[in-house]
Enzyme design. Structure first.
Site, mmCIF file in Angstrom:
data_model
loop_
_atom_site.group_PDB
_atom_site.id
_atom_site.type_symbol
_atom_site.label_atom_id
_atom_site.label_comp_id
_atom_site.label_asym_id
_atom_site.label_seq_id
_atom_site.Cartn_x
_atom_site.Cartn_y
_atom_site.Cartn_z
ATOM 1 N N GLY A 71 75.640 52.109 -31.407
ATOM 2 C CA GLY A 71 75.455 53.560 -31.432
ATOM 3 C C GLY A 71 74.620 54.056 -30.262
ATOM 4 C CB THR A 72 71.521 52.787 -28.691
ATOM 5 O OG1 THR A 72 70.790 52.828 -29.918
ATOM 6 C CG2 THR A 72 70.619 53.166 -27.533
ATOM 7 C CG ASN A 156 68.988 59.110 -38.280
ATOM 8 O OD1 ASN A 156 69.290 60.187 -37.764
ATOM 9 N ND2 ASN A 156 67.945 58.423 -37.903
ATOM 10 C CD GLN A 195 72.708 56.403 -40.565
ATOM 11 O OE1 GLN A 195 73.095 56.029 -41.675
ATOM 12 N NE2 GLN A 195 71.897 55.673 -39.824
ATOM 13 C CB SER A 215 76.570 51.989 -34.809
ATOM 14 O OG SER A 215 75.836 50.794 -34.922
ATOM 15 C CG HIS A 217 74.024 47.771 -37.073
ATOM 16 N ND1 HIS A 217 72.837 48.008 -37.713
ATOM 17 C CD2 HIS A 217 73.995 48.519 -35.953
ATOM 18 C CE1 HIS A 217 72.118 48.866 -36.996
ATOM 19 N NE2 HIS A 217 72.804 49.185 -35.919
ATOM 20 C CB THR A 253 83.083 39.659 -20.719
ATOM 21 O OG1 THR A 253 83.216 39.325 -19.338
ATOM 22 C CG2 THR A 253 83.988 38.784 -21.563
ATOM 23 C CB CYS A 341 65.978 53.887 -35.375
ATOM 24 S SG CYS A 341 67.550 53.395 -36.008
HETATM 25 C C1 LIG Z 1 72.351 58.657 -36.209
HETATM 26 C C2 LIG Z 1 72.142 57.390 -35.422
HETATM 27 N N1 LIG Z 1 72.589 57.333 -34.158
HETATM 28 C C3 LIG Z 1 72.439 56.225 -33.412
HETATM 29 C C4 LIG Z 1 71.830 55.101 -33.912
HETATM 30 C C5 LIG Z 1 71.697 53.869 -33.053
HETATM 31 O O1 LIG Z 1 72.678 52.932 -33.386
HETATM 32 P P1 LIG Z 1 72.540 51.389 -32.971
HETATM 33 O O2 LIG Z 1 71.521 50.808 -33.890
HETATM 34 O O3 LIG Z 1 73.902 50.821 -33.180
HETATM 35 O O4 LIG Z 1 72.126 51.358 -31.546
HETATM 36 C C6 LIG Z 1 71.334 55.118 -35.231
HETATM 37 C C7 LIG Z 1 70.611 53.964 -35.804
HETATM 38 O O5 LIG Z 1 69.950 54.068 -36.799
HETATM 39 C C8 LIG Z 1 71.517 56.298 -36.008
HETATM 40 O O6 LIG Z 1 71.080 56.372 -37.264
#
Ligand SMILES: Cc1ncc(COP(=O)(O)O)c(C=O)c1O
Length: 401
Positions: A71-72, A156, A195, A215, A217, A253, A341
């Site tokens: 996600g990041t 989130n 989320q 994302s 996970h 890759t 996070c």
């Molecule tokens: C709304 C939201 N965006 C982005 C992220 C980041 O995702 P990742 O952990 O896959 O980098 C999170 C992680 O908690 C999230 O809740």
């Protein structure tokens, strides 16, 4: 009782069936998907199969699916990639971005950098006390040089689900007006759907978005995997450059086992969506109903109705979030206070601050984020052990923070 996990917004366990789908791609089918020999072609075929599966779920073309590391990265690529792409095409600075005050830091720290180092203009929209973005205020914030709007699908920390279709409508009208006036600058709509993926509709056409982050996970897939949906024709420049993988948008890759896991997990989430959403929503509602009967001075945060089925978030007066977390952990229950996070930071949550709660209330924030494996017995156990913890902690602080 075995430990209870109530922190699915932070991460979810890998589904065992997903692990099975990943396993062959570590040691046996280990080829590099860019290699021309049969090892590579085997990996490439699997990769493209996974891409097709994801595209079907998002209701988009395969070429519109870009695999990332999570996600990041997806959020970083969406924001930086679009504005850099527009600059490369000759659109002039200062361009304007609109986002909200309650986005994840993967969005906010990126826009801050775009502002501070690269001279972009950014508007951070206020939300109401339920965490909802007002699409009329968003419309008023659009300027002639607005090139990108980024609003999360669901928050989130408090679970509020944002009105994406309304926002898409506003953007469509702006596009039509620009077309009439002969304005060349595009305006793109990005959403962070990290989320939302397990429980809400991911059809990008219905949502009306141009770019969307996911994302792995967060939906029982592997960590370090993600997707960026990029609608065909969107101007976007790679931010990670190299061998030109992923349609030249994201070099590196491809993580074939991870991508196989992400696609399998997304498919499973899609297949089980209705059933899981209704199961966790009824547990969530039970908790929201029962907790105020057991503990005084509790307040639900987030929208009362427009909320993710799995998030119950509260402010508990007169106690401190970290103490609550540690005491519950000692009883075998994992929860979070503020965003997991940003755990490790003592800064009060930027989301709860934006919802206009006073700092002393924010200190007592509690988030329970449920998952498909949680049960009513686990909620009952929480409801049994939590009130004495609150009482003990309130006695220590004297109810004053
Ligand atoms: C709304 C939201 N965006 C982005 C992220 C980041 O995702 P990742 O952990 O896959 O980098 C999170 C992680 O908690 C999230 O809740």
């Amino acid at each position: 009782m075995k430990p209870i996990y109530f922190d699915h917004s932070a991460t979810t366990p890998l589904d065992k069936s997903v692990l099975k789908d990943m396993e062959p791609f570590f040691c046996d089918k280990f080829g590099n998907a860019s290699s021309l020999h049969s090892f590579g072609q085997e990996a490439k075929a699997a990769l493209e199969g996974a891409r097709m599966q994801v595209a079907n779920i998002l209701n988009c073309q395969e070429k519109e699916v870009v695999f990332t590391s999570g996600g990041t990265e997806s959020n970083n690529l969406a924001l930086r990639g679009v504005v850099f792409g527009l600059l490369k095409k000759g659109h002039k600075k200062p361009m304007h971005i609109i986002t909200t005050k309650i986005e994840h830091h993967a969005v906010l720290h990126t826009t801050e950098q775009l502002e501070e180092i690269f001279g972009f203009q950014v508007t951070y929209l206020d939300v109401d006390q339920n965490g909802l973005v007002d699409s009329k205020k968003l419309k008023d914030a659009i300027k002639e040089n607005t090139a990108l709007i980024s609003v999360m699908y669901a928050n989130n920390e408090v679970g509020t689900v944002e009105p994406l279709s309304e926002i898409a409508e506003v953007i469509k009208k702006t596009r039509d007006e620009r077309k009439e006036k002969g304005v060349k600058l595009p305006i793109y709509f990005h959403t962070d759907a990290v989320q939302a993926a397990s429980y809400l509709d991911l059809d990008v056409k219905k949502l009306g978005v141009d770019i969307m982050s996911l994302s792995g996970h967060k939906f029982y897939g592997p960590k370090g995997t993600g997707v960026l949906y990029v609608r065909k024709g969107t101007i976007i420049e790679a931010t990670q450059t190299g061998g030109g993988h992923e349609e030249n948008i994201r070099s590196g890759t491809e993580n074939v086992p991870g991508i196989m896991g992400l696609a399998a997990a997304l498919q499973l989430a899609e297949d089980e969506k209705k059933e899981n959403a209704s199961k966790v929503a009824s547990l969530r509602d039970y908790l929201i109903r029962e907790l105020p009967k057991k503990v005084s001075d509790v307040r639900l945060t987030g929208h009362p109705v427009r909320r993710l089925p799995n998030i119950a978030s509260f402010l508990i007066d007169g106690i401190e979030g970290e103490s609550m977390l540690i005491n519950l952990d000692l009883k075998g229950i994992a929860i979070s206070t503020g965003s997991a996070c940003s755990s490790g930071s003592l800064e009060p949550s930027h989301v709860l601050k934006s919802l206009h709660f006073p700092l002393e209330k924010i200190h007592g924030s509690l988030r329970i984020s449920l998952g498909k494996e949680n049960t009513k017995e686990e909620i009952d156990y929480f409801l049994e052990v939590f009130p004495p913890i609150v009482e003990k902690l309130r006695n220590i602080t004297g109810g004053i923070l």
